[in-house]
Motif scaffolding. Structure first.
Motif, mmCIF file in Angstrom:
data_model
loop_
_atom_site.group_PDB
_atom_site.id
_atom_site.type_symbol
_atom_site.label_atom_id
_atom_site.label_comp_id
_atom_site.label_asym_id
_atom_site.label_seq_id
_atom_site.Cartn_x
_atom_site.Cartn_y
_atom_site.Cartn_z
ATOM 1 N N GLU A 1 10.366 -8.961 5.903
ATOM 2 C CA GLU A 1 11.462 -8.162 5.022
ATOM 3 C C GLU A 1 12.195 -7.399 6.024
ATOM 4 O O GLU A 1 13.610 -7.102 5.612
ATOM 5 N N PHE B 1 10.309 0.314 7.444
ATOM 6 C CA PHE B 1 9.287 1.516 6.649
ATOM 7 C C PHE B 1 8.512 0.566 5.438
ATOM 8 O O PHE B 1 7.332 0.804 5.421
ATOM 9 N N THR B 2 9.171 -0.462 4.937
ATOM 10 C CA THR B 2 8.330 -1.190 3.878
ATOM 11 C C THR B 2 7.402 -2.288 4.500
ATOM 12 O O THR B 2 6.362 -2.405 3.925
ATOM 13 N N TRP B 3 7.667 -2.546 5.675
ATOM 14 C CA TRP B 3 6.632 -3.437 6.206
ATOM 15 C C TRP B 3 5.526 -2.769 6.750
ATOM 16 O O TRP B 3 4.387 -3.128 6.684
ATOM 17 N N ASN C 1 4.910 -2.406 -2.063
ATOM 18 C CA ASN C 1 4.401 -3.267 -1.040
ATOM 19 C C ASN C 1 2.888 -2.996 -0.546
ATOM 20 O O ASN C 1 2.060 -3.784 0.011
ATOM 21 N N VAL D 1 4.350 0.080 5.195
ATOM 22 C CA VAL D 1 3.870 0.107 3.957
ATOM 23 C C VAL D 1 2.863 -0.801 3.640
ATOM 24 O O VAL D 1 1.693 -0.756 3.121
ATOM 25 N N THR D 2 3.244 -2.123 3.960
ATOM 26 C CA THR D 2 2.524 -3.370 3.613
ATOM 27 C C THR D 2 1.229 -3.381 4.533
ATOM 28 O O THR D 2 0.190 -3.579 4.308
ATOM 29 N N THR E 1 13.704 -1.556 5.811
ATOM 30 C CA THR E 1 12.684 -2.618 5.825
ATOM 31 C C THR E 1 11.610 -2.174 6.766
ATOM 32 O O THR E 1 10.300 -2.658 6.452
ATOM 33 N N GLY F 1 8.625 0.394 -0.800
ATOM 34 C CA GLY F 1 7.487 0.492 0.177
ATOM 35 C C GLY F 1 6.235 0.734 -0.775
ATOM 36 O O GLY F 1 5.197 0.236 -0.427
ATOM 37 N N ALA G 1 14.275 1.726 -0.975
ATOM 38 C CA ALA G 1 13.418 1.552 0.124
ATOM 39 C C ALA G 1 12.129 2.078 -0.065
ATOM 40 O O ALA G 1 10.883 1.559 0.155
#
Length: 343
Positions: free
Chosen positions: A274, A16-18, A242, A20-21, A14, A239, A235
């Motif tokens: 996230e 990582f996903t943040w 996002n 990419v956001t 998460t 990402g 994930a």
């Protein structure tokens, strides 16, 4: 990193996903070199469609399918945990929408942020003094001693009128400055309210995505469909989708007058929730294993609700429906490929 515990995997996934956001929000720094508002809107609509496709594919292959496989013990009722969790997930996000309405936001306001500040119009007003009416003294009576047949009276009359005009101009100047100040304050208040509503809406919808990633990592090894590869691909997919969500916050904020730095900050801030959701999800399914099918399907239900209620309408609301639809198709295929070919 496969050797780490589910909690660490969920947290890193998460983060990582943040990230990419934040990358998506960072596009606000180069938008002025990427064409006009029309091109920016087309890119945003296509990206939102892509995000919708990714989330739809991920909700089935990474979440619902493993949840059903884990419910084999229910026999012919194996669909029950997935169905219950799916509906609960939709209700969770619906509750978030109800909360937004409770604080004064509606769907149109969140979807289309605009600041409208009324403008006053004083045309036709002459401060209550008719140009054909002589000035009055404090008692409301006409000034005396000013007659057309008296030269000294005429001079006095012109002097009094000139003095009254100067006073009137000074009063109007003060009123204009006060009115401008009121308008500026109202506009600033409207800008910040719009920003908070937009960020709150995206944040509420980002939480289930973080939860999905955390649950995916927490479920590893607890069922045939719960593998590290599937959790990793989930994930990556979250990402990817996002990226446009970060842009969907920063670009409108830039358009309503925020600086690029502030627009970027609030854009990436919408993804901060996230990692919290991911850590909670990983811990919950690791500690209470029986809830795993419900947790997986809950995350799926929340994601599908966001797609149908938020992403698809927004992507189709700006005159680029076909572009958004093809973005959705491509996103679905990309996520399906990640899950089936690499999972």
């Amino acid at each position: 990193i496969e050797s780490l515990s589910p909690m660490w995997q969920g947290l890193l996934g998460t983060l990582f996903t943040w990230g990419v956001t934040a990358a998506g929000a960072g596009i606000v720094y180069i938008t002025e070199t990427c064409g006009g508002n029309d091109n920016q809107q087309k890119f945003l609509d296509a990206s939102l469609g892509f995000a919708a496709g990714v989330m739809l594919a991920a909700s089935y292959w990474s979440l619902l399918a493993p949840a059903i496989e884990m419910s084999d013990d229910y026999g012919s009722l194996a669909f029950l945990p997935a169905s219950v969790g799916f509906v609960l997930g939709a209700l969770v996000v619906y509750a978030g929408d109800v909360f937004l309405k409770f604080i004064g936001a509606d769907a149109d306001e969140v979807s289309s942020i605009r600041v409208a500040v009324g403008s006053g119009d004083n045309e036709g007003s002459n401060g209550g003094i008719s140009p054909e009416t002589p000035p009055r003294n404090k008692t409301g009576k006409d000034y005396e001693g000013a007659t057309s047949s008296s030269p000294s009276g005429g001079l006095r009359k012109r002097g009094l009128i000139k003095e009254r005009k100067k006073e009137k101009s000074l009063e109007e100047g003060i009123d204009d400055r006060a009115e401008r100040s009121r308008r500026n304050k109202a506009e600033e208040k409207a800008k910040w309210r719009s920003m908070m509503l937009l960020v709150a809406a995206i944040t509420i919808h980002n939480f289930p995505e973080g939860l999905a990633v955390g649950v995916g990592f927490g479920a590893i090894g607890k069922g045939r469909g719960a593998t590290f590869a599937k959790a990793r691909n989930l994930a990556v997919g979250i990402g990817l989708q996002n990226f446009p969500e970060g842009l969907a916050v920063s670009l409108p904020l830039r358009r309503i007058g925020f600086t690029k730095h502030k627009a970027f900050f609030w854009g990436q801030a919408s993804g901060m929730v996230e990692p919290i959701g991911g850590l909670m999800g990983a811990i919950a399914v690791s500690v209470v294993e029986p809830i795993l099918p419900y947790a997986l399907s809950l995350a799926a239900g929340a994601m599908v609700y966001v797609v149908v209620d938020e992403l698809v309408p927004d992507a189709h609301s700006s005159g680029n429906p076909k572009l958004a639809t093809w973005g959705c198709i491509i996103g679905f295929v990309v996520m399906m490929t990640l899950d089936v070919a690499l999972g």
